[in-house]
Design an enzyme around this catalytic site. Structure first.
Site, PDB file in Angstrom:
ATOM      1  N   MET A   1      13.110  14.341  10.843  1.00 19.42           N
ATOM      2  CA  MET A   1      14.548  14.039  10.908  1.00 19.42           C
ATOM      3  C   MET A   1      15.197  14.480  12.216  1.00 19.42           C
ATOM      4  O   MET A   1      16.240  13.984  12.590  1.00 19.42           O
ATOM      5  CB  MET A   1      15.270  14.770   9.772  1.00 19.42           C
ATOM      6  CG  MET A   1      14.850  14.344   8.399  1.00 19.42           C
ATOM      7  SD  MET A   1      15.629  15.450   7.217  1.00 19.42           S
ATOM      8  CE  MET A   1      14.240  15.945   6.260  1.00 19.42           C
ATOM      9  N   GLY A   2      14.604  15.420  12.874  1.00 16.68           N
ATOM     10  CA  GLY A   2      15.198  15.935  14.103  1.00 16.68           C
ATOM     11  C   GLY A   2      14.592  17.274  14.460  1.00 16.68           C
ATOM     12  O   GLY A   2      13.466  17.567  14.089  1.00 16.68           O
ATOM     13  N   GLN A   3      15.383  18.086  15.164  1.00 15.13           N
ATOM     14  CA  GLN A   3      14.854  19.374  15.602  1.00 15.13           C
ATOM     15  C   GLN A   3      15.618  20.518  14.935  1.00 15.13           C
ATOM     16  O   GLN A   3      16.757  20.360  14.523  1.00 15.13           O
ATOM     17  CB  GLN A   3      15.006  19.567  17.123  1.00 15.13           C
ATOM     18  CG  GLN A   3      14.560  18.409  17.981  1.00 15.13           C
ATOM     19  CD  GLN A   3      15.650  17.364  18.133  1.00 15.13           C
ATOM     20  OE1 GLN A   3      16.826  17.712  18.201  1.00 15.13           O
ATOM     21  NE2 GLN A   3      15.248  16.098  18.166  1.00 15.13           N
ATOM     22  N   VAL A   4      14.934  21.670  14.886  1.00 16.48           N
ATOM     23  CA  VAL A   4      15.589  22.885  14.400  1.00 16.48           C
ATOM     24  C   VAL A   4      15.634  23.874  15.563  1.00 16.48           C
ATOM     25  O   VAL A   4      14.626  24.083  16.244  1.00 16.48           O
ATOM     26  CB  VAL A   4      14.819  23.497  13.210  1.00 16.48           C
ATOM     27  CG1 VAL A   4      15.496  24.782  12.752  1.00 16.48           C
ATOM     28  CG2 VAL A   4      14.755  22.510  12.054  1.00 16.48           C
TER      29      VAL A   4
ATOM     30  N   LYS B   1      19.904  22.697  12.330  1.00 18.26           N
ATOM     31  CA  LYS B   1      19.049  21.511  12.208  1.00 18.26           C
ATOM     32  C   LYS B   1      19.856  20.312  12.670  1.00 18.26           C
ATOM     33  O   LYS B   1      20.892  19.978  12.080  1.00 18.26           O
ATOM     34  CB  LYS B   1      18.596  21.336  10.761  1.00 18.26           C
ATOM     35  CG  LYS B   1      17.691  20.143  10.583  1.00 18.26           C
ATOM     36  CD  LYS B   1      16.824  20.267   9.351  1.00 18.26           C
ATOM     37  CE  LYS B   1      15.910  19.077   9.216  1.00 18.26           C
ATOM     38  NZ  LYS B   1      14.737  19.343   8.439  1.00 18.26           N
TER      39      LYS B   1
ATOM     40  N   ASP C   1      11.050  16.712  -1.107  1.00 16.99           N
ATOM     41  CA  ASP C   1      10.166  16.822   0.048  1.00 16.99           C
ATOM     42  C   ASP C   1       9.498  18.197   0.101  1.00 16.99           C
ATOM     43  O   ASP C   1       9.470  18.852   1.148  1.00 16.99           O
ATOM     44  CB  ASP C   1      10.960  16.550   1.338  1.00 16.99           C
ATOM     45  CG  ASP C   1      10.063  16.156   2.499  1.00 16.99           C
ATOM     46  OD1 ASP C   1       8.867  15.867   2.262  1.00 16.99           O
ATOM     47  OD2 ASP C   1      10.551  16.145   3.645  1.00 16.99           O
TER      48      ASP C   1
HETATM   49  P1  ATP Z   1      11.022  17.376   7.995  1.00 22.48           P
HETATM   50  O1  ATP Z   1      11.942  16.860   9.047  1.00 22.48           O
HETATM   51  O2  ATP Z   1      10.355  16.286   7.255  1.00 22.48           O
HETATM   52  O3  ATP Z   1      11.631  18.418   7.124  1.00 22.48           O
HETATM   53  P2  ATP Z   1       9.506  19.571   9.057  1.00 22.48           P
HETATM   54  O4  ATP Z   1       9.797  20.370   7.824  1.00 22.48           O
HETATM   55  O5  ATP Z   1       8.129  19.648   9.610  1.00 22.48           O
HETATM   56  O6  ATP Z   1       9.814  18.051   8.814  1.00 22.48           O
HETATM   57  P3  ATP Z   1      11.922  20.639  10.195  1.00 22.48           P
HETATM   58  O7  ATP Z   1      12.502  20.704   8.839  1.00 22.48           O
HETATM   59  O8  ATP Z   1      12.693  19.960  11.256  1.00 22.48           O
HETATM   60  O9  ATP Z   1      10.479  19.978  10.209  1.00 22.48           O
HETATM   61  O10 ATP Z   1      11.580  22.119  10.629  1.00 22.48           O
HETATM   62  C1  ATP Z   1      10.892  22.369  11.835  1.00 22.48           C
HETATM   63  C2  ATP Z   1      10.433  23.814  11.853  1.00 22.48           C
HETATM   64  O11 ATP Z   1      11.569  24.652  11.964  1.00 22.48           O
HETATM   65  C3  ATP Z   1       9.730  24.202  10.565  1.00 22.48           C
HETATM   66  O12 ATP Z   1       8.372  24.366  10.815  1.00 22.48           O
HETATM   67  C4  ATP Z   1      10.321  25.522  10.163  1.00 22.48           C
HETATM   68  O13 ATP Z   1       9.331  26.530  10.238  1.00 22.48           O
HETATM   69  C5  ATP Z   1      11.401  25.806  11.188  1.00 22.48           C
HETATM   70  N1  ATP Z   1      12.656  26.091  10.484  1.00 22.48           N
HETATM   71  C6  ATP Z   1      13.420  25.204   9.797  1.00 22.48           C
HETATM   72  N2  ATP Z   1      14.494  25.799   9.272  1.00 22.48           N
HETATM   73  C7  ATP Z   1      14.435  27.105   9.619  1.00 22.48           C
HETATM   74  C8  ATP Z   1      15.242  28.265   9.367  1.00 22.48           C
HETATM   75  N3  ATP Z   1      16.353  28.185   8.639  1.00 22.48           N
HETATM   76  N4  ATP Z   1      14.857  29.438   9.888  1.00 22.48           N
HETATM   77  C9  ATP Z   1      13.728  29.520  10.620  1.00 22.48           C
HETATM   78  N5  ATP Z   1      12.921  28.494  10.889  1.00 22.48           N
HETATM   79  C10 ATP Z   1      13.243  27.283  10.415  1.00 22.48           C
HETATM   80 MG    MG Z   2      11.693  20.626   6.991  1.00 23.06          MG
END
Ligand code: ATP
Ligand code: MG
Length: 432
Positions: free
Chosen positions: A9-12, A27, A127
């Protein structure tokens, strides 16, 4: 401040809330960036839905602090601000291969607590997968992205989850009914079943080259038993995981609370008594929690196992496990014969060395560390070297009194190798 990761969906990002002076995670849903009424509509719906999931307050659910939109025109993008979790994602832990059965039970139970809270509020996760589960240094589970997959679905409409065939979720973990576009709360339990399978075996229940392959496997294929994939998984785990992977949601656990109890039961269950370990088999590195504790009754549905049973799991009572046991017979009989021939002489070292080697080769499993695997391979490589050296040493007597003994040594090793190759070949052909 720095990018923490990137998903579909994007970046965190790690960021600083300058008003409160605390670090947060942001996010950015770049999937919904863009101009035009369609983009505006999708973003508005995202904010509406994300606001609902942000109501969830639970120790195992990441707290959402804020929601909003940033940028202008084409750059407009929604974001959500959440608590920054200091911990590691299950995806990273799986890559390192350090998850034990006890961890899986404890973490799984906490994921269930989070799901129970959300389901009671009418919210599905949709998910559940390793990257959406973080483990804090104190061992607390934090589930991320509750309902966000649906909220960020650019094709969703108010009354129907998907309009144009866009399926929300992640294929390797997707329940059959979710793949058909009709998810329900027990779809989250199915995804958790896939995740638990992966945690206890190191492999997904289904392997496929692409999305279509995964979806068709979830819809039509029977999953293997976890113990047929990884040595040392107790039968109670097999039952629990296979029940979660039932195609029909009615056959799964009725709700996350019941599943949480079953997992806690597994976590508390005592070590089962160990049966005699045949030399040719072997357990993987000892699981930190093994159990054959009674579970709530499992519906009597067919559970064909697409992987052939491995010879190395001793404690199940299915027809498959009987097939497993018969593969031991020849190498074990030969080994006993070898031991009888060697008793009272220096040759006793050979059956002892073989038994030790086989125990070591038993660690050549997906759940073992690379150090253990390396040691196992080195031990296996030492067998032919030893044999050649012994043959040279006894060359003068080889064709007199010692020939039968050497023949039995060779036969024992050949029987073991045959058993091992056959098992591995069958496992790899059924997993492709
Ligand atoms: P999707 O977009 O399908 O959820 P994803 O779970 O691989 O894919 P993101 O949800 O964008 O990707 O998260 C990317 C990374 O950021 C994750 O691996 C997670 O470890 C980290 N992350 C997400 N939210 C947090 C948070 N609140 N605190 C610390 N790390 C986070
Ligand atoms: Mg995620």
């Amino acid at each position: 401040m720095r990018q923490l990761g990137e998903g579909g969906m994007g970046q965190v990002w790690q960021a600083q809330d300058e008003t409160l002076g605390r670090n947060v995670a942001v996010k950015v849903i770049s999937l919904l960036a863009g101009d035009g009424s369609r983009g505006d509509e999708a973003r508005a719906r995202f904010l509406r839905e994300a606001r609902i999931t942000a109501q969830l307050q639970h120790p195992n659910i990441v707290t959402i602090h804020d929601l909003g939109e940033t940028g202008a025109g084409n750059e407009r993008v929604p974001f959500l601000v959440m608590e920054l979790i200091r911990g590691e994602g299950l995806d990273a832990m799986l890559r390192r291969g350090t998850v034990t059965l006890a961890d899986a039970a404890r973490w799984g139970a906490q994921v269930c607590d989070a799901l129970a809270e959300a389901h009671a509020a009418g919210i599905m996760h949709r998910d559940i997968k390793p990257s959406n589960i973080l483990i804090t240094p104190s061992g607390t589970v934090k589930v991320l992205d509750f309902g966000i997959a649906r909220a960020a679905d650019p094709y969703a409409t108010a009354d129907r989850l998907t309009q144009t065939g866009f399926i929300v979720g992640t294929p390797p973990y997707m329940a059959p009914e979710q793949a058909r576009g009709f998810p329900e709360p027990r779809s989250d339990l199915y995804a958790l079943g896939c995740l638990l399978f992966e945690l206890i075996t190191g492999q997904l229940p289904f392997q496929a080259p692409d999305t279509v392959g995964y979806l068709s496997a979830h819809l039509t294929q029977e999953p293997p038993t976890p113990s047929s994939v990884s040595i040392g998984v107790p039968s109670a785990w097999d039952e629990l995981v296979l029940r979660l992977l039932e195609k029909d949601p009615d056959q799964r656990y009725p709700n996350a609370t019941d599943l949480s109890q079953a997992l806690r039961h597994l976590d508390r269950a005592p070590e089962p008594a160990k049966g005699p370990a045949p030399p040719a088999g072997g357990a993987t590195q000892p699981p930190s929690m093994t159990a054959t504790a009674p579970l709530p009754p499992v519906p009597p549905t067919r559970r064909a196992c697409s992987l052939p049973p491995r010879p190395d799991t001793a404690s199940t009572h299915t027809p498959a496990s009987r097939g497993r046991a018969t593969r031991f017979v020849l190498p074990v009989c030969l080994w006993l014969l070898l031991t009888l021939l060697a008793v009272g002489s220096y040759d006793i070292g050979i059956p002892v060395a073989l038994a030790l080697t086989w125990v070591l080769t038993a660690v050549l499993t997906p759940r073992s560390t690379s150090l253990m695997r390396g040691t196992g391979y080195a031990a296996v490589a030492a067998i032919p070297v030893n044999l050649v050296m012994l043959a040279i040493h006894y060359w003068d007597h080889l064709f007199s009194g010692r020939l039968p003994f050497f023949m039995v040594v060779v036969l024992t090793i050949a029987a073991y190798c045959y058993r091992d190759i056959k098992t591995r070949r069958a496992a790899s052909s059924s997993s492709t």
